[in-house]
Design an enzyme around this catalytic site. Structure first.
Site, short mmCIF file in Angstrom:
data_model
loop_
_atom_site.label_atom_id
_atom_site.label_comp_id
_atom_site.label_asym_id
_atom_site.label_seq_id
_atom_site.Cartn_x
_atom_site.Cartn_y
_atom_site.Cartn_z
N TYR A 53 29.61 23.81 64.59
CA TYR A 53 30.02 23.55 63.19
C TYR A 53 28.93 23.30 62.36
CZ TYR A 53 35.02 23.40 64.68
OH TYR A 53 36.06 23.77 65.04
N GLN A 86 44.12 27.14 55.48
CA GLN A 86 43.71 26.83 56.71
C GLN A 86 42.27 26.69 56.78
OE1 GLN A 86 46.45 29.12 59.67
NE2 GLN A 86 46.58 30.19 57.84
N ASN A 87 41.46 27.06 55.66
CA ASN A 87 40.22 27.17 55.87
C ASN A 87 39.48 25.84 55.48
OD1 ASN A 87 40.67 29.92 56.12
ND2 ASN A 87 40.10 30.39 54.03
N VAL A 88 38.29 25.82 56.37
CA VAL A 88 37.56 24.51 56.33
C VAL A 88 36.39 24.75 55.51
CG1 VAL A 88 38.31 23.84 58.41
CG2 VAL A 88 36.17 25.23 58.41
N ASP A 89 36.10 25.71 54.96
CA ASP A 89 35.14 25.91 53.63
C ASP A 89 35.69 25.37 52.27
OD1 ASP A 89 36.43 27.92 52.12
OD2 ASP A 89 36.19 29.42 53.63
N HIS A 104 43.64 22.10 58.32
CA HIS A 104 42.60 22.16 59.15
C HIS A 104 41.37 21.48 58.98
CE1 HIS A 104 45.22 25.89 61.25
NE2 HIS A 104 45.85 24.90 61.15
N GLY A 172 45.31 36.59 53.86
CA GLY A 172 44.16 36.54 54.67
C GLY A 172 44.35 35.77 55.99
N THR A 173 45.62 35.30 56.52
CA THR A 173 45.83 34.87 57.62
C THR A 173 46.96 35.65 58.90
OG1 THR A 173 46.96 32.71 58.76
CG2 THR A 173 47.77 33.45 56.43
N SER A 174 46.38 35.50 59.94
CA SER A 174 47.02 36.40 61.05
C SER A 174 48.26 35.76 61.42
CB SER A 174 46.22 36.65 62.10
OG SER A 174 45.82 35.57 62.82
P1 OAD Z 1 42.34 34.98 61.63
O1 OAD Z 1 40.92 35.42 61.84
O2 OAD Z 1 43.37 34.70 62.56
O3 OAD Z 1 43.07 36.10 60.56
C1 OAD Z 1 42.13 36.40 59.59
C2 OAD Z 1 43.35 37.56 58.85
O4 OAD Z 1 42.50 37.92 57.75
C3 OAD Z 1 43.81 39.03 59.49
O5 OAD Z 1 45.11 39.03 59.49
C4 OAD Z 1 42.84 39.76 58.85
O6 OAD Z 1 43.34 41.23 58.89
C5 OAD Z 1 42.46 39.26 57.46
N1 OAD Z 1 41.64 39.78 56.75
C6 OAD Z 1 40.49 40.26 57.10
N2 OAD Z 1 39.55 40.61 56.18
C7 OAD Z 1 40.13 40.20 54.72
C8 OAD Z 1 39.93 40.40 53.50
N3 OAD Z 1 38.93 40.74 53.01
N4 OAD Z 1 40.94 40.06 52.72
C9 OAD Z 1 42.03 39.45 53.21
N5 OAD Z 1 42.26 39.29 54.18
C10 OAD Z 1 41.44 39.83 55.34
O7 OAD Z 1 42.24 33.80 60.85
P2 OAD Z 1 43.24 32.61 60.37
O8 OAD Z 1 44.83 33.01 60.45
O9 OAD Z 1 42.85 31.82 59.32
O10 OAD Z 1 41.86 27.21 63.10
O11 OAD Z 1 43.39 31.48 61.68
C11 OAD Z 1 44.12 30.54 61.58
C12 OAD Z 1 43.28 29.25 62.21
O12 OAD Z 1 42.93 29.88 63.63
C13 OAD Z 1 42.03 29.06 61.68
O13 OAD Z 1 42.20 27.88 60.80
C14 OAD Z 1 41.35 28.51 62.87
C15 OAD Z 1 41.66 29.18 63.93
O14 OAD Z 1 41.41 29.21 65.13
C16 OAD Z 1 41.18 26.16 63.87
O15 OAD Z 1 39.92 26.42 64.08
C17 OAD Z 1 41.58 24.91 64.05
#
Ligand code: OAD
Length: 237
Positions: A53, A86-89, A104, A172-174
């Site tokens: 971190y 969900q971002n920590v930034d 988060h 931008g979240t999976s």
């Molecule tokens: P992921 O890494 O699971 O998903 C990121 C998403 O962003 C994917 O669907 C990519 O296709 C998409 N992506 C990539 N480049 C992009 C761009 N330029 N513009 C828009 N989208 C783009 O990340 P999260 O879904 O945020 O938690 O993950 C959720 C949580 O899992 C996080 O908060 C973290 C992680 O483990 C903890 O650490 C507690």
């Protein structure tokens, strides 16, 4: 003003140079979640977790908001924009978004290991947490991050915000991590959902508009679509 609720994930900050988690080469390809993002991992090896971190905090201090973050700020002139991230930034705040909920946690804060409510801001000029740093209550200071297996304290507030949405935007979240991913189920039937992501994301709700673009381009396109959506509704009334 219409309520536009925006749920963001790591992809929102990708164009600012911050790595996502599950894309190829992402953070979870390089680190084991159990080692760096669980309370048990911190107990086993606090140095490893703090290093992980501390590095991410230093990276995020150098990062600048991208046009996606800025586009969401511009939307505040026309809508009540509420961001649930969900971002920590802190790039949404750096860009100027006025309402941001961090589900988060936040990199720029530390907390007690035994009391989640004892939270401290970190100094940007001296941002590392060291293994000997202690909280007032004597427990080791730890990152203010909601780790896997821990409760997400702001969920109830986030659910309430999503219930009041006139449109939900997911950027931008999976949608792999619950309970955050379940928030899309709290919109009322018929509320439009916009998903901005260059890759396919599976969303099992009725009215979903997919914008298969990165955050900056996607937010620019979203503005036009929202205008159409609400103009269209006005004409129907
Ligand atoms: P992921 O890494 O699971 O998903 C990121 C998403 O962003 C994917 O669907 C990519 O296709 C998409 N992506 C990539 N480049 C992009 C761009 N330029 N513009 C828009 N989208 C783009 O990340 P999260 O879904 O945020 O938690 O993950 C959720 C949580 O899992 C996080 O908060 C973290 C992680 O483990 C903890 O650490 C507690």
């Amino acid at each position: 003003m219409k309520n536009i609720v925006v749920l963001t994930g790591a992809g929102m900050s990708a164009e600012s140079g911050i790595a996502t988690f599950r894309d190829s080469g992402g953070l979870w390809a390089q680190h084991r979640v159990e080692d760096v993002a669980t309370p048990e991992g911190f107990q086993r090896n606090p140095q490893l977790v703090l290093d992980f971190y501390n590095k991410r905090r230093r990276e995020s201090l150098l990062a600048k908001p991208n046009n996606g973050h800025i586009g969401l700020v511009e939307m505040q002139h026309e809508y009540n924009v509420q961001i649930i991230t969900q971002n920590v930034d802190n790039l949404h705040e750096k860009a100027g978004s006025s309402t941001v909920i961090h589900l988060h946690g936040e990199l720029m804060k530390a907390r007690s290991s035994i009391n989640p409510d004892k939270v401290y801001p970190l100094d940007p000029l001296n941002p590392d947490i060291n293994v000997d740093d202690k909280c007032e209550d004597g427990s080791p200071l730890r990152p203010y991050i909601v780790w896997f297996g821990e409760a997400v304290p702001l969920m109830a507030e986030a659910e309430e915000i999503v219930r009041r949405a006139d449109a939900l935007v997911v950027i931008g979240t999976s949608l792999n991590v619950y309970p955050a991913a379940g928030l899309i189920n709290y919109v009322y039937a018929g509320t439009p959902i916009y998903v901005i992501d260059p890759n396919e994301v599976s969303v099992s709700r009725g009215k979903v508009h997919f914008i298969r673009k990165g955050a900056s381009e996607g937010v620019a396109e979203l503005k036009g679509l929202l205008k159409e959506q609400f103009e269209h509704n006005k004409n129907k009334q």
